[in-house]
Design a protein around this motif. Structure first.
Motif, PDB file in Angstrom:
ATOM      1  N   VAL B 342       0.852  -1.195   0.000  1.00  0.00           N
ATOM      2  CA  VAL B 342       0.000   0.000   0.000  1.00  0.00           C
ATOM      3  C   VAL B 342       0.885   1.242   0.000  1.00  0.00           C
ATOM      4  O   VAL B 342       0.625   2.205  -0.712  1.00  0.00           O
ATOM      5  N   ALA B 343       1.973   1.187   0.775  1.00  0.00           N
ATOM      6  CA  ALA B 343       2.898   2.315   0.820  1.00  0.00           C
ATOM      7  C   ALA B 343       3.312   2.711  -0.595  1.00  0.00           C
ATOM      8  O   ALA B 343       3.193   3.869  -0.994  1.00  0.00           O
ATOM      9  N   GLU B 344       3.755   1.727  -1.363  1.00  0.00           N
ATOM     10  CA  GLU B 344       4.264   2.055  -2.697  1.00  0.00           C
ATOM     11  C   GLU B 344       3.149   2.391  -3.681  1.00  0.00           C
ATOM     12  O   GLU B 344       3.371   3.097  -4.659  1.00  0.00           O
ATOM     13  N   LEU B 345       1.949   1.893  -3.399  1.00  0.00           N
ATOM     14  CA  LEU B 345       0.818   2.244  -4.268  1.00  0.00           C
ATOM     15  C   LEU B 345       0.446   3.719  -4.135  1.00  0.00           C
ATOM     16  O   LEU B 345      -0.077   4.316  -5.074  1.00  0.00           O
ATOM     17  N   VAL B 346       0.690   4.304  -2.959  1.00  0.00           N
ATOM     18  CA  VAL B 346       0.262   5.694  -2.763  1.00  0.00           C
ATOM     19  C   VAL B 346       1.415   6.687  -2.880  1.00  0.00           C
ATOM     20  O   VAL B 346       1.184   7.883  -3.007  1.00  0.00           O
ATOM     21  N   ARG B 347       2.640   6.207  -2.857  1.00  0.00           N
ATOM     22  CA  ARG B 347       3.796   7.102  -2.757  1.00  0.00           C
ATOM     23  C   ARG B 347       3.805   8.172  -3.853  1.00  0.00           C
ATOM     24  O   ARG B 347       3.912   7.866  -5.035  1.00  0.00           O
ATOM     25  N   GLY B 348       3.664   9.424  -3.419  1.00  0.00           N
ATOM     26  CA  GLY B 348       3.748  10.543  -4.361  1.00  0.00           C
ATOM     27  C   GLY B 348       2.551  10.673  -5.292  1.00  0.00           C
ATOM     28  O   GLY B 348       2.568  11.483  -6.199  1.00  0.00           O
ATOM     29  N   HIS B 349       1.503   9.885  -5.083  1.00  0.00           N
ATOM     30  CA  HIS B 349       0.324   9.946  -5.956  1.00  0.00           C
ATOM     31  C   HIS B 349      -0.836  10.501  -5.137  1.00  0.00           C
ATOM     32  O   HIS B 349      -1.434   9.795  -4.316  1.00  0.00           O
ATOM     33  N   ASN B 350      -1.175  11.761  -5.366  1.00  0.00           N
ATOM     34  CA  ASN B 350      -2.111  12.450  -4.476  1.00  0.00           C
ATOM     35  C   ASN B 350      -3.483  11.791  -4.376  1.00  0.00           C
ATOM     36  O   ASN B 350      -4.053  11.700  -3.296  1.00  0.00           O
ATOM     37  N   ASP B 351      -4.001  11.318  -5.500  1.00  0.00           N
ATOM     38  CA  ASP B 351      -5.322  10.666  -5.457  1.00  0.00           C
ATOM     39  C   ASP B 351      -5.291   9.441  -4.550  1.00  0.00           C
ATOM     40  O   ASP B 351      -6.174   9.243  -3.722  1.00  0.00           O
ATOM     41  N   ASN B 352      -4.264   8.618  -4.762  1.00  0.00           N
ATOM     42  CA  ASN B 352      -4.167   7.402  -3.971  1.00  0.00           C
ATOM     43  C   ASN B 352      -3.919   7.724  -2.506  1.00  0.00           C
ATOM     44  O   ASN B 352      -4.417   7.023  -1.617  1.00  0.00           O
ATOM     45  N   GLN B 353      -3.180   8.815  -2.247  1.00  0.00           N
ATOM     46  CA  GLN B 353      -2.935   9.206  -0.860  1.00  0.00           C
ATOM     47  C   GLN B 353      -4.240   9.596  -0.174  1.00  0.00           C
ATOM     48  O   GLN B 353      -4.499   9.191   0.959  1.00  0.00           O
ATOM     49  N   SER B 354      -5.066  10.374  -0.880  1.00  0.00           N
ATOM     50  CA  SER B 354      -6.328  10.755  -0.232  1.00  0.00           C
ATOM     51  C   SER B 354      -7.232   9.533  -0.078  1.00  0.00           C
ATOM     52  O   SER B 354      -8.031   9.473   0.849  1.00  0.00           O
TER      53      SER B 354
END
Lengths: 211, 793
Positions: B342-354
């Protein structure tokens, strides 16, 4: 992205004739003037429309150097179309066409559509191979012929799309066995008849694909 | 024939009589028969016998029979039986295990386990031998295809690199192998997965050919057939093969994404809830997660990673992964791996982070998954690897996530209304002063991620005070500085020093607050001066030095006694420039520095050796030079000062540019307005011109008409006078005569109807100007003509 058919192409020809540039012009609509040697094989894809049907072209750009020849041979078998490229400003690239063609015919399936491309048509002043010669060679070997310029993008779209049209016609005529993926043709996910085993969730997600 | 029979007997186990020939002799004779017998049946028998002997007399069979066996493969293709014996014999002699019955001569005893490898070497020396085996793969007969497959597997196990190259250049070599995946006989299909994995390992060219040959399609088909994540070891093999195709190969990864294969991963992650996790499922899921992580790895080109992250979101993989985080009963290992994924799925990707931010747990009351994760990170009962994974996940959540960073800081500010619910910020703040030094290290590093590239946050954090009964509670900064001084735990200190470094860098305001703290700088100087033997203490000293360096480089010049020049003087006098640099070098020379710089994911062999962090190392590398320069410049010609003044200048220029921009916008608007006005008035003018022109024409026409009428009237008058009857209403005539010139220039009223005008206009094409000139020049004769004409009409 959904598509009715997927066609696999390969681009072959001597080194430096502009194979990678043709691909780049077709997929990204840009031109890179510096020759960047292709190592092995590179890949690109684009969706086009033939007879109102969305068709995905999966294009494999091979290395022209002799050292990679045996590797690129592995790509003949699974391709539905091939662009055989020479450089109109270099006579030797035209002279090598026979070798390329023999190689292709030997390793590919017999229905593979081959289009002969004389590239760099923008360099008229440096021309060494007349257009008529290209035409004659194509006629003699039953190929479709076109002169293109990856630099000005002249005829590039046409080259790829006309090849696709030819393949499409062959499918309509029933020449290609579309259920045999080794022919380089794949039926799109929603057009396939035999995938009832795939659960509904998967079908849904394949619709809103990544590209 | 006698010898042969006895040889057979010995194989079959009849008691060996002394006068019987040795194994070597028997093998020699058999080989001769295989080579020279003209009868196929004879050759076949000899081959069978060789196979039977190849365990016991492996060296003899291998040394003497290799060529003969290859010859069989070449010449006796038509006979499946003899081919299968030959293939199996070759397999037996190249096998690496030592057979129980094997007779090992003393001279080779020491490396007898390498015998198989050596025979492989001999076999592949003639490249066409490999081609022969490949050819046999095309035979559908199980008794041929199966040993051929096994032999090839063995060749690849023993000499992967060489065999890969040979297969790559043999015509259609790779393509033939991929066809094995469609074999309906499971044993062949399953073993071909293993074979292809070996073939593919670290060979980008073969990986691409297999991608071209629809390997992904076929593998997903097999996986689906075998029951996805709950399938057996075959699923795991397929996934491992897929991973080999993708790892470190941007081309195949791009192909995987373009071909929409990402969405085909999803079914592998849809697991029944509250279910037991058999070991095979754990392995399968682990392999799936490795594939996902390969596609979104932080070490891939940013463009490739972010498009894969996007695809993971749209195809539902991100959701499935987050579901896995909050699912019940997920064992520790897959859970840890899932957190890192999950960490790498969201890293630096704002949509995935939210998306991650909004994920809630299933329990009642449901909690934010991030809070739950941080909770485990700060809990010393949780396994170390998982705590590291959570830190990684939190780091990736905040990576280039300005909004998320600000949220963390905001929640700490006193203005924020009292919240009863635990939030991430409070957890971390408590964690900072935890008794367990690893927890405080985790909290400090996690909190520092909220400050990276966040100048506003750094300043805001200065206002944070710690809740206590004290009427004058200490600020967070004061508390950290004093806790560094009071603790003796190195890991604790390191965490806090890294946090301070991140906080102070590029933030003069924070440096100012620090310099004002009593006993701040003096303690750091003492710390930096200590001589330590322990590596871990070296890092503490180095970091203290680094913090001082930052105070020098980002000095606000506002705190008496600690202005740049005095601080430099202090360092030079009390520590010495050489020592100062040595201390800094101690940090970058440390092994944990090297390890941490390699990859964003925090790793360590054990909890005690987790000391430095990836982002901190980046900062260290960046500022090291700047600090050196700040220290080495003479007073007055200060780089740092220049930097500050440059910054000021830049700010001023920025302000000017902004002003000019506003002005420009205003002017542009004004110009546009004027253009519009000008256009309008031009239109008006045009319209008026046309109007004027029309009116002028009317005027001319009317004048002309009037002239004609006048002439007509005149001629009538004369005619009447000639006949002596001109006596009627001369006044009326006169009146009309006078009216016209008055009215026509005024174009008044409806007196002149269009009809009237048209009638009069028709005969005249010449302009009135000429007419006027002509009129008085009409001579008598012409006038008479006119009159005559009129009368005739």
């Amino acid at each position: 992205m959904s598509y009715a058919y997927l066609f696999k192409y390969i681009i072959i020809g001597d080194t430096g004739v502009g194979k990678s540039c043709l691909l780049l012009q077709f997929t990204d609509k840009r031109f890179q003037p510096v020759h960047d040697l292709t190592i092995g094989v590179e890949f690109g894809a684009r969706l086009v429309s033939i007879d109102t049907k969305p068709i995905k072209l999966q294009i494999w750009d091979t290395a022209g150097q002799e050292a990679f020849r045996s590797i690129t041979r592995s790509y003949y078998r699974g391709a539905a179309g091939a662009l055989l490229v020479y450089d109109i400003t270099r006579r030797d690239t035209f002279n090598h066409l026979t070798t390329w063609l023999e190689d292709a015919r030997q390793h590919s399936n017999s229905n593979m559509v081959i289009m002969l491309i004389g590239n760099k048509s923008d360099l008229e002043t440096k021309r060494e191979v007349k257009k008529e010669e290209g035409e004659a060679f194509a006629r003699e070997h039953g190929l479709v012929f076109m002169e293109t310029s990856a630099k000005t993008s002249d005829n590039v779209e046409e080259a790829f799309i006309n090849t696709a049209k030819e393949i499409y016609e062959k499918i309509q005529e029933g020449v290609f066995d579309i259920n045999n993926e080794a022919n380089g043709i794949k039926i799109g996910p929603q057009h396939s008849t035999g995938n009832s085993s795939i659960p509904g969730g998967n079908n849904r997600s394949s619709g809103n694909g990544c590209c | 024939m006698e010898y042969f029979k006895s040889g057979l007997k010995s194989v079959l186990g009849t008691p060996v009589v002394d006068d019987q020939p040795s194994g070597a002799d028997i093998v020699e004779r058999l080989v001769e028969r295989v080579q020279h017998s003209t009868l196929l049946a004879d050759r076949r028998d000899a081959c069978r016998a060789l196979k039977a002997l190849s365990r016991k007399y492996r060296i003899e069979v291998g040394a003497k029979g290799m060529d003969a066996l290859c010859q069989v493969l070449e010449q006796d293709r038509a006979d499946a039986e003899i081919a299968s014996y030959a293939l199996e014999t070759l397999k037996l002699i190249m096998n690496n295990e030592i057979y129980d019955e094997e007779e090992i001569p003393d001279i080779t005893a020491k490396d007898s386990n390498k015998l198989g490898e050596r025979f492989t070497e001999i076999f592949i020396k003639k490249q066409e031998n490999v081609g022969l085996v490949l050819d046999y793969l095309e035979e559908f007969d199980f008794h041929v295809r199966w040993p051929a497959l096994q032999l090839l597997l063995l060749l690849l196990t023993n000499k992967a690199k060489d065999v890969q190259e040979i297969i790559l250049v043999s015509p259609m070599g790779v393509s033939k192998l991929i066809d094995m995946l469609s074999d309906s006989r499971e044993v062949i299909r399953n073993n071909s997965v293993l074979l292809l994995t070996l073939l593919t390992k670290s060979n980008a060219n073969i990986q691409k050919i297999l991608a071209f040959e629809n390997a992904f399609d076929r593998l997903f088909d097999v996986i689906l057939e075998e029951g996805n994540a709950d399938g057996g070891i075959v699923v795991q093999d397929c996934l491992n093969f897929m991973l080999t195709l993708l790892r470190n190969n941007i081309s195949t990864q791009n192909f995987f994404k373009e071909g929409n294969f990402i969405s085909r991963i999803l079914p592998l992650l849809q697991l029944p809830a509250n279910d037991e996790w058999p070991i095979q499922r754990i392995n399968n899921v682990h392999a799936v997660l490795q594939i996902i992580r390969t596609l979104v790895s932080p070490t891939n080109p940013a463009q490739a990673t972010s498009s894969c992250q996007q695809a993971m979101h749209t195809s539902g993989i991100l959701k499935a992964m987050c579901d896995l985080l909050v699912a019940n009963g997920v064992p520790r290992n897959p859970l840890t791996e899932a957190i890192s994924t999950v960490a790498e799925l969201v890293r630096g990707h704002n949509d995935n982070q939210s998306y991650l931010e909004a994920v809630k747990s299933n329990g009642i009351p449901s909690k934010d998954v991030l809070v739950l994760l941080l909770w485990s990170m700060l809990n010393d009962k949780q396994p170390f690897e998982m705590r590291c994974a959570v830190l990684y996940c939190f780091q990736c959540y905040l990576y280039r996530n300005d909004f998320g960073k600000m949220k963390i800081i905001q929640k700490l500010l006193p203005l924020e209304k009292e919240v009863t619910e635990t939030c991430a910020s409070h957890l971390l703040c408590q964690g900072l002063f935890s008794k367990e030094s690893l927890s405080s290290w985790f909290a400090a590093v996690a909190l520092s991620y909220a400050l990276i590239d966040n100048p506003d946050g750094k300043e805001k954090l200065l206002n944070v005070k710690l809740a206590s009964n004290d009427p004058n509670p200490p600020t967070l900064l004061q508390q950290i500085v004093s806790s560094i001084q009071t603790t003796d735990k190195a890991q604790f200190k390191i965490g806090h020093l890294m946090f301070l470094s991140t906080w102070f860098s590029h933030c003069s305001l924070a440096v100012e607050s620090f310099l004002k703290i009593n006993n701040g700088i003096p303690y750091f100087i003492t710390q930096a001066n200590r001589l330590e033997n322990e590596e871990i203490e070296e890092i503490v000293n180095g970091l203290s030095t680094f913090v001082m360096g930052i105070c020098l480089a980002f000095n606000p010049e506002t705190v008496e006694n600690f202005k740049k020049d005095s601080l430099r003087h202090l360092i030079t006098k009390r520590i010495g420039v050489e020592t100062f640099m040595d201390k800094l070098n101690d940090v970058s020379r440390n092994e944990s520095y090297t390890r941490a710089s390699k990859h964003p994911q925090p790793t360590a062999q054990n909890p005690q050796s987790l000391l430095l962090d990836y982002e901190f190392c980046k900062l260290f590398k960046m500022l090291e030079g700047m600090i050196m320069r700040a220290l080495n410049t003479l007073p007055g010609q200060d780089d740092g000062e220049k930097l500050v003044s440059n910054q000021k200048e830049i700010d001023e220029l920025k302000a000017t540019v902004d002003e000019l921009k506003t002005e420009l916008t205003e002017k542009t608007n004004r110009i546009e307005e004027l253009c519009r006005l000008a256009n309008d008035s031009r239109d008006d003018t045009d319209r008026m011109k046309t109007e004027l022109f029309r009116l002028q024409e009317n005027h001319i026409a009317l004048m002309h008409a009037y002239q004609l009428k006048e002439n007509e009237l005149e001629s009538y008058r004369r005619l009447l006078a000639m006949h002596g009857i001109w006596n009627e209403n001369p006044d009326q005539q006169q009146q009309q005569h006078q009216h016209h010139p008055q009215e026509s220039p005024m174009f008044g009223g409806g007196e002149f109807t269009p009809h009237h005008l048209q009638q009069q206009q028709e005969p005249t094409t010449v302009t009135t100007g000429e007419e006027k000139v002509y009129q008085p020049m009409l001579n008598e004769h012409e006038r008479n003509e006119l009159i005559r004409n009129d009368l005739n009409v």
